[in-house]
Design a protein around this motif. Structure first.
Motif, PDB file in Angstrom:
ATOM      1  N   ASP A   7      53.002 -18.737  58.534  1.00 12.76           N
ATOM      2  CA  ASP A   7      51.590 -18.563  58.859  1.00 12.76           C
ATOM      3  C   ASP A   7      50.920 -19.938  58.966  1.00 12.76           C
ATOM      4  O   ASP A   7      51.465 -20.952  58.540  1.00 12.76           O
ATOM      5  N   THR A   8      49.746 -19.962  59.538  1.00 14.49           N
ATOM      6  CA  THR A   8      49.075 -21.220  59.853  1.00 14.49           C
ATOM      7  C   THR A   8      48.598 -21.992  58.621  1.00 14.49           C
ATOM      8  O   THR A   8      48.188 -23.144  58.750  1.00 14.49           O
ATOM      9  N   SER A   9      48.657 -21.384  57.440  1.00 14.01           N
ATOM     10  CA  SER A   9      48.275 -22.121  56.230  1.00 14.01           C
ATOM     11  C   SER A   9      49.342 -23.133  55.835  1.00 14.01           C
ATOM     12  O   SER A   9      49.097 -24.001  55.004  1.00 14.01           O
ATOM     13  N   GLN A  11      50.986 -26.367  56.650  1.00 14.29           N
ATOM     14  CA  GLN A  11      50.625 -27.512  57.477  1.00 14.29           C
ATOM     15  C   GLN A  11      51.277 -28.769  56.929  1.00 14.29           C
ATOM     16  O   GLN A  11      51.483 -28.891  55.717  1.00 14.29           O
ATOM     17  N   LYS A 149      55.996 -28.871  56.246  1.00 14.09           N
ATOM     18  CA  LYS A 149      54.815 -28.004  56.261  1.00 14.09           C
ATOM     19  C   LYS A 149      54.677 -27.364  54.892  1.00 14.09           C
ATOM     20  O   LYS A 149      55.597 -26.717  54.410  1.00 14.09           O
TER      21      LYS A 149
END
Length: 192
Positions: A7-9, A11, A149
């Protein structure tokens, strides 16, 4: 081959993010070992065959930073052991501490013996508290490069940092020459 994107969290974060006590999750891969196919605790869907025909286990895993270095940090894992905590066969309870959400009470799971290490409060970034089976495993630490990430999960409450660091130093062979009573004062921690 099917896959599920992170998921985009998750990073890539600046190296300054990885301070001692920071809790985060990453996609972690490790060699599956010779018993991977016969290990009944292994979810075979987590295994991937890679170059040279070897098996690798890849999963999202939680860590807490114990030491910063120039290009990476050392971090200890946080496991639930399939919600069994330290009751899972083969787990050494004396190398673990309960990780619990600050504002909640630390709990043992049914059948778990009292742990020697005091619980560690985590200020987590989620509205949902940590699983009651969350255990910090001080018996191993992993190098984590800063270019991965990472998902921010929170941090060790400042009142518990000396205890957290002391446990890692004790288990990694870098224990200070002082008693545990100097590192931890149970009357000085708010566990409500």
């Amino acid at each position: 081959m099917s896959h599920e994107p992170l998921d985009t969290s998750f990073q890539v974060r600046h190296r300054d993010y990885f301070i001692e006590g920071r809790m985060f999750a990453i996609l972690f891969a490790e060699a599956a070992g010779s018993n991977a196919v016969t290990d009944y605790n292994t979810d075979l869907s987590l295994l991937t065959r890679v170059k040279h025909g070897e098996l690798v286990r890849a999963q999202v895993r939680r860590f807490i930073v114990v030491k910063r270095k120039r290009e990476f940090c050392y971090a200890v894992p946080v496991f639930t052991y399939g919600n069994r905590a330290t009751t899972k066969p083969g787990v050494r309870p004396d190398e673990h501490a309960i990780a619990y959400s600050y504002g909640y009470n630390p709990c043992l799971v049914p059948g778990e013996i009292e742990l020697q290490k005091y619980p560690i409060a985590i200020v987590n970034n989620s509205e949902k508290p940590l699983s009651v089976a969350s255990r910090i495993y001080f018996g191993i630490h992993h190098p984590i490069q800063y270019n991965v990430k990472a998902k921010d999960l929170g941090y060790v409450h400042p009142d518990f940092m000396a205890t957290f660091s002391g446990y890692w130093k004790m288990e990694s062979g870098h224990a200070p020459e002082q008693g545990l009573e100097v590192t931890y004062d149970p009357t000085n921690h708010d566990t409500n």
